[in-house]
Write a protein that holds these residues in place. Sequence first.
Motif, short mmCIF file in Angstrom:
data_model
loop_
_atom_site.label_atom_id
_atom_site.label_comp_id
_atom_site.label_asym_id
_atom_site.label_seq_id
_atom_site.Cartn_x
_atom_site.Cartn_y
_atom_site.Cartn_z
N CYS A 47 0.77 -1.50 0.36
CA CYS A 47 -0.29 -0.05 0.19
C CYS A 47 0.88 1.66 0.08
N HIS A 48 2.70 1.31 -0.01
CA HIS A 48 3.11 2.44 0.17
C HIS A 48 2.91 3.16 1.95
N MET A 49 1.88 2.82 2.29
CA MET A 49 0.61 3.62 3.39
C MET A 49 1.02 4.08 4.88
N CYS A 50 1.09 2.43 4.59
CA CYS A 50 0.90 1.35 6.87
C CYS A 50 2.29 1.41 6.77
N CYS A 53 5.13 -0.66 5.16
CA CYS A 53 5.52 0.42 4.23
C CYS A 53 7.12 0.89 4.01
N CYS A 62 2.97 -6.12 4.18
CA CYS A 62 2.53 -4.92 3.92
C CYS A 62 1.16 -4.61 5.02
N GLU A 63 0.51 -4.13 5.56
CA GLU A 63 -0.73 -4.35 6.41
C GLU A 63 -2.12 -4.20 6.17
N ASN A 64 -1.77 -3.54 4.84
CA ASN A 64 -2.67 -3.62 3.03
C ASN A 64 -2.67 -4.77 1.82
ZN LIG Z 1 1.83 -1.13 3.31
#
Ligand SMILES: [Zn+2]
Length: 298
Positions: A47-50, A53, A62-64
């Motif tokens: 997701c590049h956000m969690c 990541c 990654c969490e998502n």
């Molecule tokens: Zn992530």
Amino acid sequence: MWDGTNPEGIFPMIIGHEWAGEVIEVGSGVTRFKPGQRVLGECGIACHMCSKCKAGYPAEYCENARYYGFMTETPGAMAEYQTFIAEALYEVPQEFSFDEASLVEPVSIAFNSVYEAGSGVTSLDRVLIFGAGPIGLAALVIVKSSGAQAVVAEINPYRQKMALDLGADEVIDPAKEDPTKKVMEYTGNQGASLILECSASNQAIESMLDCVAMRGRVVLVGQTLGRKIPIEIGKTIFRGASIIGNHGSAFTFINTMRFMSQHTDITKLITHRFPLEEIEEALTVGKSGMCGKIVMNP
Ligand SMILES: [Zn+2]
């Protein structure tokens, strides 16, 4: 997954996460790829956000994470056409056929097990591989390329023979022989300096700490989630051994492709090819275990 007994796969979906193909069309924002290019893809999409990541972990953490070939909204490759996110694509090296390119994903798991989780391998290592499925066999080719000793424990006669063909120094049949005794015999009573557990078998995991050398490394690859397996964990203390888990990383795709270019015998992992119409027969052969990798050609 086909049986509906593996929680990794949630139907309805299209399976297939080890693949290669040709780009037919690209979205308006895609500049890195164009029609006609040969590509292969990672399986997990980050997701590049969690927080995982942001900390620089690969997509598998990654969490998502979304997984192509495991979910309805991200269909897999057992089809004539597939949509795929451009960020997870790689150009197929010129010297690779599509069949070879489809091996990059599974071989990357073996590569990661040996070179990342297993801290690498040298000609001085005495390696024990539990399980000669495709990942175990790929690990065997990687290990043998370093000149290390490789002992394989496998109960399936078809895969025992494949292990010997791919360069195993010794093959143990745990159904007929005591793996610990044989490993000690084959390693001059030293034990294995690197164990790659690719079988997910209780028996293998129960015996692994008796097979490991002083300061040896054990890498767990075979999936045993949901099962409790008794081991005498205190043996790691007196042997100074370490146990580490691994489920692959797309971060090793580049080096995996480099390795495969240099060691083309890895293609011997492919034992069967089927057209897509014969998917049921292919899955039946896969389930029987009387095979290496099976390639579907849509
Ligand atoms: Zn992530």
